[in-house]
Design an enzyme around this catalytic site. Structure first.
Site, PDB file in Angstrom:
ATOM      1  N   ASP A 113      -5.473  -3.844  -2.358  1.00 14.60           N
ATOM      2  CA  ASP A 113      -5.463  -2.398  -2.572  1.00 14.60           C
ATOM      3  C   ASP A 113      -4.063  -1.910  -2.904  1.00 14.60           C
ATOM      4  OD1 ASP A 113      -4.601  -2.908   0.086  1.00 14.60           O
ATOM      5  OD2 ASP A 113      -5.213  -0.905   0.736  1.00 14.60           O
ATOM      6  N   GLU A 161       0.827  -1.202   0.000  1.00 11.34           N
ATOM      7  CA  GLU A 161       0.000   0.000   0.000  1.00 11.34           C
ATOM      8  C   GLU A 161       0.864   1.257   0.000  1.00 11.34           C
ATOM      9  OE1 GLU A 161      -1.127   2.276   3.564  1.00 11.34           O
ATOM     10  OE2 GLU A 161      -2.936   1.055   3.448  1.00 11.34           O
TER      11      GLU A 161
END
Length: 348
Positions: free
Chosen positions: A117, A60
């Protein structure tokens, strides 16, 4: 390659919040702010250091760092962050990144699961930078990651297209209450670019179903989504996790705004539910009580962005002053400022 590169260029220009101009890229992040961010969080090897989490690095953070370097129009910094990412995190056989790199242990990677993500942020940043800076190697790498995301983490379950948080541990076959999702993993601005990189109708369904599900996730007295949600039946907080609106969830309204979602009812519900006296907080969903009030300008800017989108409220002076302290809120602040500067300069 030519065909999908053209599609990607059209998608990034039309849909990305800071889509690259055809000739010269305009920086969306103040040079001084980017220099301060780098000095605080970017080390010489190219890793973004999460100083609020034991100084680890993760996919991330690398994805955020690459996206911010792109928004700051800094190819050299982008390449430095990408170098660490591809050499230290892209270790899996399926083309996705391991989620965590810990400087305090050896080997530095002990858990090879991915974080979807983080993968999407990396692929998105690569696609934007590759298009703006004419780097076909970036676009090819982005395409490979998007295809891997589609193959490993985008699933259809009980009438919905979902993004599993990781390729292992979250599916219906992995958990009694599976599938389990994290609504803060839907990066709405990036999904159309994923569709250009790895064409499939599933991407649009993923975006649409993410919004539909988010509207149904109204848990507890504050009517907020949980950080981890079971979708084995009606949405409910997942087993084995605290039933809370936690740190990751704070970014959901920012992701909605940056992705062009201007549903006032949804944005207002989230803003009001996550705030204590106007300040964002983590929330115990069972009682509705705040667990931690988050006064850092990087957290507060999420509410400031919503106020701008919903009723045109100008950002307070505190939101415009960037003095990085912790990695996560500092990242949110730069993403918020870049978005407002590009899409809502009237709020500055």
């Amino acid at each position: 390659m030519r065909r999908w590169r053209a599609l990607l260029l059209a998608a990034t220009v039309a849909l990305a919040p800071a889509g690259p101009p055809a000739v010269a890229q305009q920086s969306m992040i103040n040079a001084g702010a980017w220099a301060a961010y780098k000095a605080k969080f970017l080390d010489a090897t190219g890793r973004i250091v999460d100083n609020g989490n034991g100084n680890i690095s993760h996919s991330e953070g690398q994805g955020y760092g690459m996206l911010l370097a792109y928004l700051a129009a800094s190819p050299a910094d982008f390449e430095q962050i990408w170098y660490f990412t591809r050499t230290e995190l892209l270790l899996r056989d399926d083309g996705l990144a391991v989620w965590k790199w810990d400087p305090n242990v050896k080997p530095h990677v002990t858990d090879t699961n991915n974080a979807s993500d983080g993968d999407m942020l990396i692929a998105y940043a690569l696609a934007l930078a590759g298009t703006a800076w004419k780097r076909n190697d970036y676009i090819l790498a982005a395409s490979r990651m998007a295809q891997a995301l589609l193959a490993e983490t985008v699933v259809y379950s009980s009438g919905h297209t979902l993004l599993l948080p990781g390729s292992q541990g979250f599916a219906a076959a992995d958990r009694e209450d599976g599938p389990v999702v994290n609504p803060s993993y839907w990066i709405y601005e990036a999904i159309p670019v994923m569709a250009a990189l790895a064409p499939s109708d599933a991407w649009q369904k993923l975006s649409d179903d993410g919004l539909t599900l988010l509207k149904t996730m109204q848990f507890g007295p504050r009517k907020l989504p949980a950080e981890w949600v079971s979708l084995s039946g009606q949405p409910q907080p997942a087993q084995g996790f605290d039933a809370e609106f936690a740190y990751n969830a704070i970014r959901i309204p920012l992701y909605l705004a940056r992705g062009g979602v201007t549903d006032k009812a949804l944005l207002t519900r989230l803003q009001q539910g996550m705030s204590q006296d106007g300040v964002p907080a983590t929330i115990d969903l069972t009682t509705g009580r705040p667990k931690a009030v988050l006064s850092d300008p990087g957290y507060r800017i999420v509410n400031d962005v919503v106020a701008c989108v919903v009723d045109g409220t100008k950002l307070p002076v505190s939101a415009l002053q960037f003095a990085p302290a912790l990695y996560y809120p500092s990242t949110l602040q730069l993403l918020g400022l870049a978005y407002i500067g590009e899409k809502h300069p009237e709020c500055l």
